[in-house]
Design a protein around this motif. Structure first.
Motif, mmCIF file in Angstrom:
data_model
loop_
_atom_site.group_PDB
_atom_site.id
_atom_site.type_symbol
_atom_site.label_atom_id
_atom_site.label_comp_id
_atom_site.label_asym_id
_atom_site.label_seq_id
_atom_site.Cartn_x
_atom_site.Cartn_y
_atom_site.Cartn_z
ATOM 1 N N UNK A 41 0.852 -1.193 0.000
ATOM 2 C CA UNK A 41 0.000 0.000 0.000
ATOM 3 C C UNK A 41 0.882 1.236 0.000
ATOM 4 N N UNK A 42 0.432 2.284 -0.711
ATOM 5 C CA UNK A 42 1.267 3.467 -0.902
ATOM 6 C C UNK A 42 0.527 4.730 -0.478
ATOM 7 N N UNK A 43 1.264 5.594 0.232
ATOM 8 C CA UNK A 43 0.688 6.839 0.735
ATOM 9 C C UNK A 43 1.745 7.934 0.615
ATOM 10 N N UNK A 44 1.326 9.150 0.280
ATOM 11 C CA UNK A 44 2.259 10.263 0.165
ATOM 12 C C UNK A 44 2.860 10.562 1.537
ATOM 13 N N UNK A 45 4.141 10.940 1.569
ATOM 14 C CA UNK A 45 4.876 10.952 2.836
ATOM 15 C C UNK A 45 4.268 11.848 3.901
#
Length: 277
Positions: A41-45
């Motif tokens: 899963x990917x999320x902006x920092x």
């Protein structure tokens, strides 16, 4: 400058992938890859919250063995990376959704150009497909339409292609708002107004059609508000939730006088269509 993202690597029973993805989506995760072991899963920092992620994992421990590891990724052009795997999709044999760098296909009655820029609503997700399919059977000619949480703006864009002449779309995220403006321009939309904000920021007017492809919790909270934007005899379509949420969503809509007239599911996701007497 390219965005920096965090990658969360979750190990869990794949039967729980869909529901965990939905939960992660509610706390800001934008994209997912299913693996043999579970999920990436990917999320902006700047939206990453380690404690929030761990709490979600802890909440599911009683249902499935689940662990998580995470790391900050090197900055790169994620849109460019994503575009390498982005393929046009078809809906009900009548709609084709493609990016601007794909060749047009005149065989389809409606062709929509969407360059996502990380916004939700490319047509690839089941809920977007379900709503678009339902839109085909709804009379839009000369109608007004409100698209709540519009993401890329795809549903409002389709509404204009189907004949709607007054359309309002909004999203709380700035990148989604800007993307919807760009996509509306690419599709030659002349009657579509887009703004950044929530339903509370929407100038109060009434519409023939209200679309809300969001998530269960927001729908349960805001359906009574959406109903006030719907004309008598109008249609509301909601999606963004699972089959097992249908009863709760229907009850909330019926509490404010809406009548369920159609429902459809796809891979456990659901869309409900209501009418206002």
């Amino acid at each position: 400058m390219p965005a920096t993202y965090y990658e969360a690597r979750l190990t869990l029973n794949p039967d729980f992938n869909e529901i965990v993805m939905a939960e992660l989506g509610q706390i800001g995760y934008e994209s997912f890859v299913e693996t043999d072991e579970g999920l990436l899963a990917y999320i902006i920092d700047e939206q990453f919250d380690a404690a929030q992620l761990q709490q979600l994992v802890d909440d599911y421990q009683s249902m499935t063995p689940i662990t998580v590891e995470y790391q900050q990724l090197e900055p790169k052009n994620w849109n460019e990376e994503w575009e390498k795997n982005y393929q046009p999709i078809e809906v009900a044999g009548k709609i084709r959704v493609r990016a601007s760098y794909h060749e047009p296909n005149p065989a389809f009655q409606y062709e929509i150009v969407i360059d996502p820029k990380m916004s939700f609503g490319t047509g690839h997700h089941e809920t977007t497909t379900l709503v678009m399919e339902q839109q085909l059977s709804l009379d839009h000619q000369g109608k007004s339409l409100l698209d709540v949480g519009s993401g890329t703006g795809i549903l409002a864009i389709l509404g204009e292609l189907l004949g709607a002449t007054k359309l309002t779309a909004f999203d709380i995220e700035e990148w989604a708002y800007l993307n919807a403006v760009e996509n509306a321009e690419m599709n030659g939309c002349k009657h579509m107004t887009v703004f950044q904000g929530t339903i509370e920021d929407c100038p109060h007017d009434t519409y023939d059609i209200v679309l809300a492809n969001i998530n269960r919790n927001i729908l349960l909270r805001e359906i009574p508000i959406y109903e006030t934007f719907l004309k008598a005899g109008g249609t509301m379509m909601v999606s963004g939730f699972y089959e097992f949420d249908i009863a709760d969503i229907t009850q909330k809509a019926e509490e404010v006088g809406l009548k369920l007239v159609a429902q459809k599911t796809l891979n456990q996701w659901a869309t409900l269509r209501f009418e206002k007497p």
